[in-house]
Design a protein around this motif. Structure first.
Motif, short mmCIF file in Angstrom:
data_model
loop_
_atom_site.label_atom_id
_atom_site.label_comp_id
_atom_site.label_asym_id
_atom_site.label_seq_id
_atom_site.Cartn_x
_atom_site.Cartn_y
_atom_site.Cartn_z
N SER A 41 0.81 -1.21 0.00
CA SER A 41 0.00 0.00 0.00
C SER A 41 0.85 1.27 0.00
O SER A 41 0.48 2.26 -0.60
N VAL A 44 1.54 2.19 -3.47
CA VAL A 44 0.37 2.79 -4.11
C VAL A 44 0.34 4.27 -3.78
O VAL A 44 0.20 5.12 -4.67
N VAL A 62 -4.98 3.84 -10.51
CA VAL A 62 -3.59 3.41 -10.36
C VAL A 62 -3.58 1.90 -10.46
O VAL A 62 -4.45 1.22 -9.92
N TRP A 71 4.02 0.98 -12.37
CA TRP A 71 2.72 1.51 -12.00
C TRP A 71 2.21 2.35 -13.16
O TRP A 71 2.96 3.13 -13.75
N VAL A 122 -7.87 3.59 -0.48
CA VAL A 122 -6.95 2.48 -0.25
C VAL A 122 -6.90 2.13 1.24
O VAL A 122 -6.97 0.96 1.62
N THR A 134 -3.22 -3.70 -5.51
CA THR A 134 -2.61 -3.79 -6.83
C THR A 134 -3.32 -2.93 -7.85
O THR A 134 -2.80 -2.71 -8.94
N GLU A 135 -4.52 -2.44 -7.51
CA GLU A 135 -5.26 -1.60 -8.45
C GLU A 135 -6.32 -0.80 -7.72
O GLU A 135 -6.92 -1.27 -6.76
#
Length: 196
Positions: A41, A44, A62, A71, A122, A134-135
C-alpha cells in the motif's frame, strides 16, 4: 556521484578478479531507486503522490502492471486533459507521461463525486481486507480497489467515493464458476484415482 559509483563497481570487479576465489556480493543502490515489494500500500500511495507531483490534477486510477514492473496512473490534469503516467515499481520515479489520445472509453470531462481521495479509499479497503493493493479505479461514484490478501488471493473492495465506506465485492459469476469447475475437476480426478 555516477562517476564515484562506477569507480566503486570497477574496484569491486578488480578485487573479485584478482582474488580469484571467494567473492563477496557488493550491493549498491540502482539508478531507479530501491525496489519495494510490488503492490504494498505504501507503494500505491507513493505512486499516486509522484504522479500528482508530475501532473497536477485528480488521480482517478492506479494499477500495478507487467507483473509488478511498473505503475500506471491515470490523472485528469488541471489542463483539462487525461494523462497516463508510468512509474517504476517503487512508485518513486516517472518513466513516462503522455496525454491520452482519447481512444479509450473515459469521458472528456472531469471526474465527479470523488470526495474521498484514492489514498483514503486504499486505507479504507485495507481496513476491510488486509493485504496489498494492486489496483484502484474511480468508477461512477465509487472506488474499485483490488487487494491481494495475505493468502495470495485477489479480493475486490468497493469504497464509496463520498462516504469512504468499504464493502467487499461479491465474487463474479465467472470467478465463482471457474472455482466450482476447478473443484469439480479435482473431485473427478480423485474419484478416477480411487477407482484404479
Amino acid at each position: 556521484m555516477k562517476m564515484k559509483r562506477k569507480s566503486v563497481i570497477a574496484a569491486a570487479a578488480v578485487v573479485v578478479l584478482v582474488g580469484g576465489g571467494t567473492a563477496t556480493a557488493l550491493s549498491l543502490p540502482s539508478e531507479d531507486g530501491p525496489k519495494a515489494a510490488p503492490g504494498v500500500s505504501a507503494d500505491v500511495n507513493r505512486a499516486v503522490s509522484t504522479a500528482a507531483s508530475a501532473v497536477p490534477g485528480t488521480v482517478t486510477g492506479v494499477d500495478l502492471e507487467d507483473d509488478g514492473r511498473e505503475w500506471d496512473v491515470d490523472v485528469f490534469g488541471e489542463d483539462g486533459k487525461w494523462h497516463d503516467v508510468t512509474l517504476d515499481p517503487s512508485g518513486a520515479k516517472v518513466r513516462d507521461d503522455h496525454v491520452d489520445a482519447g481512444d479509450d472509453d473515459r469521458d472528456d470531462h472531469a471526474p465527479k463525486g470523488a470526495d474521498v481521495t484514492v489514498q483514503q479509499a486504499v486505507a479504507s479497503a485495507l481496513k476491510t481486507v488486509p493485504g496489498h493493493v494492486t489496483e484502484a479505479d474511480l468508477e461512477r461514484g465509487h472506488w474499485e480497489i483490488e487487494v491481494r490478501g495475505k493468502d495470495g488471493r485477489h479480493q475486490d473492495v468497493t469504497v464509496d467515493a463520498t462516504t469512504g465506506k468499504a464493502v467487499v465485492a461479491p465474487k463474479d459469476q465467472d470467478d465463482a464458476g471457474a472455482d466450482a469447475g476447478a473443484d469439480n475437476a479435482a473431485d473427478d480426478r480423485a474419484a478416477t484415482t480411487s477407482d484404479d
